[in-house]
Enzyme design. Structure first.
Site: not given
Ligand code: GLN
Length: 537
Positions: A17-18, A23, A191, A194, A196, A358, A385, A409, A511, A513
């Protein structure tokens, strides 16, 4: 009658895997797109979770969120970053989704008393999901990446579905198989055995690969190509070398040099035409490889042992770095190991600080310590977030003077719940797919750093959270110097906060990103790095 005019390309993996199927799929898609074709990429994941939303990032890395609110495999992030087009719910299918649908159908009596079986019922549902994207009529090519490695028990129904589709005269498809050609240092040899074996294993399931992509650390000579072709029933021109690259963004260029797109077009009996210029892509690569400076950015998170947990943030920083021709020295800093005593020593050398998203209590006080350091020492700061929520908590405790302020939370008894559960989350008990997910609008106040960044009054950004800023505290925060500069126009949720008296301190509830691509780096990351450059000199 053909099923649709769409051509399907399956990408399977063998040996280990990996190897980077995601990509390779994204690179091929890029090259076909550059030839003027519309392309999308789909990922079939053989695990039984309905989606990766409930998975710990240590399992499979980041959970990527699409515009339409699907929690998906991180490979979809690569697809979007390469193609600069959005994916959707239909682009990620899991065994959990397949079985859930079939079992629901069975309960509804849809199988009319028949015994429900893996073949044909599960494979039919897999085939239906594969065809869905083609049936939209939007794509010339659908590339379907099959997760896992051939021979895995879990992926057998998928390979069986591919076998059936290969035999369907109304369905036009080819199979690309990606394997590893290991180098034995002791004998100085590459080699092929693997590979084949892996091709044979696929053949045992009734699937003949049409194109082989060989991952290797050393160049594969003509003899090896011929040997692999001979043993694997593949034409020599369809044996493609994929050498280790210095960056994943080099792979489309390498695949173009190897002619992967051309061999695919030949397999479909399609005209090859002229080699497209991937000029913009190459310019990006040039800037990436010829930086004028290096920026030290601290990425503060608690899943840093597995860097894939933050892959979209990492890639967004890389895209933005190329804009200002800056190499990034990303320092992965474990939030569990940070506290007020050691934070200056651990973050002192950084040009910019990014506190990551997180969930849960572990490492949160370390994140808050990092925010405090960035705020007090005027280091450019981007909080995403949970990172934004930590910025709010830190500011409430240390500037507004709300002792013990927290997010509910983590402490639902706090006297100052500056971050609390969203109204429509209060009665939610199921964990899967129930967060605030996908794209929402955000109105930008000006003047603000947010407005300088987006230069727009209204934006949309993707979300994945349950908690939000408690508007009861808005006035106190504004009076103390932290302003909400982005607000959801319908629900009035705070989406962006910033500190006025700071070179660049921005926290976002969404987000960014998830929507940075090679050709369209996200403005928040670009501006964050611009601020670090300004502060550095
Ligand atoms: N734990 C936080 C929430 O649920 C932030 C979530 C996150 O960072 N994606 O609001």
């Amino acid at each position: 009658m053909p099923d649709s005019n769409t051509k399907y390309i399956f990408v399977t993996g063998g040996v280990t895997s990996s190897l980077g199927k995601g990509i390779i799929s994204a690179s091929l898609a890029k090259l076909l797109q550059a030839r003027g074709h519309s392309v999308t990429i789909q990922k079939l994941d053989p695990y039984i979770n309905v989606d990766p939303g409930t998975l710990n990032p240590y399992e499979h890395g980041e959970c990527f969120v699409t515009e339409d609110g699907a929690e998906t495999d991180l490979d979809l992030g690569h697809y979007e970053r390469y193609l600069d087009t959005n994916t959707s719910q239909a682009n990620n299918v899991t065994t959990g989704k397949i079985y859930q649908h079939v079992i629901n159908q069975e309960r509804a009596g849809a199988y009319l008393g028949k015994t429900v079986q893996v073949v044909p019922h599960i494979t039919d549902e897999i085939k239906r999901r594969i065809r869905l994207l083609g049936h939209t009529g939007k794509y010339d090519f659908v590339i379907t990446e099959i997760g896992g490695t051939v021979g895995d028990i879990e992926s057998l129904p998928y390979i069986e579905a591919v076998r059936q589709l290969k035999w369907d005269p109304d369905f036009s498809c080819i199979v690309i198989h990606l394997t590893l050609v290991p180098y034995l240092a002791a004998s100085g040899e590459l080699k092929t055995k693997p590979t084949q074996h892996s091709v044979k294993q696929l053949l045992e399931s009734g699937v003949q690969a049409d194109v082989l992509v060989l991952r290797t650390e050393h160049s594969i000579n003509e003899d090896i190509r011929r040997k692999v072709a001979l043993f694997c029933n593949i034409s020599t021109d369809a044996v493609i070398e994929s050498k280790n690259a210095s960056t994943i963004y080099e792979v489309p260029v390498m695949m173009q040099e190897e002619g992967l797109d051309q061999v695919v077009l030949r397999k479909f009996n399609m005209p090859i035409g002229e080699e497209p210029n991937i000029t913009q892509w190459k310019e990006f690569l040039h800037r990436l490889k010829n930086p004028k400076r290096t920026l030290k950015i601290g990425l503060i998170g608690k899943y840093i042992e597995l860097k894939d947990s933050y892959i979209s943030i990492h890639e967004s920083l890389i895209h933005a770095g190329a804009v200002s021709e800056s190499a990034l020295d990303i320092k992965w800093i474990h939030s569990e190991l940070l506290n007020d005593e050691n934070v200056a020593e651990k973050l002192g050398e950084l040009d910019g600080i990014l506190v990551a998203p997180g969930f849960g209590e572990r490492g949160i006080e370390g994140k808050i310590a990092a925010v405090k350091y960035a705020r007090e020492n005027k280091v450019p700061f981007l909080g995403i977030c949970l990172g934004m929520q930590c910025a709010v908590i830190e500011f409430s405790r240390n500037v507004v003077g709300l002792k013990g302020a927290h997010t509910t939370e983590i402490n639902d008894k706090t006297e100052f719940p500056v971050i609390f559960l969203m109204e429509d989350q209060k009665d939610v008990t199921n964990k899967g797919g129930t967060m605030r997910l996908g794209a929402y609008e955000c109105a930008i106040e000006h003047p603000s750093k947010a407005y300088d960044t987006y230069k727009k009054d209204l934006i949309t950004e993707r979300h994945r959270h349950r908690y939000e800023f408690n508007n009861k505290f808005l006035k106190d925060f504004a009076a103390a110097g932290m302003k909400a500069t982005g607000i959801n126009p319908t629900g009035k949720m705070v989406e962006i906060v910033e500190i006025e008296d700071h070179p660049w301190f921005v926290g976002v509830q969404f987000h960014p990103e998830y929507s940075s691509t090679v050709l369209n780096p996200h403005p928040l990351f670009v501006e964050f790095l611009e601020a670090t450059i300004k502060e550095k000199v």
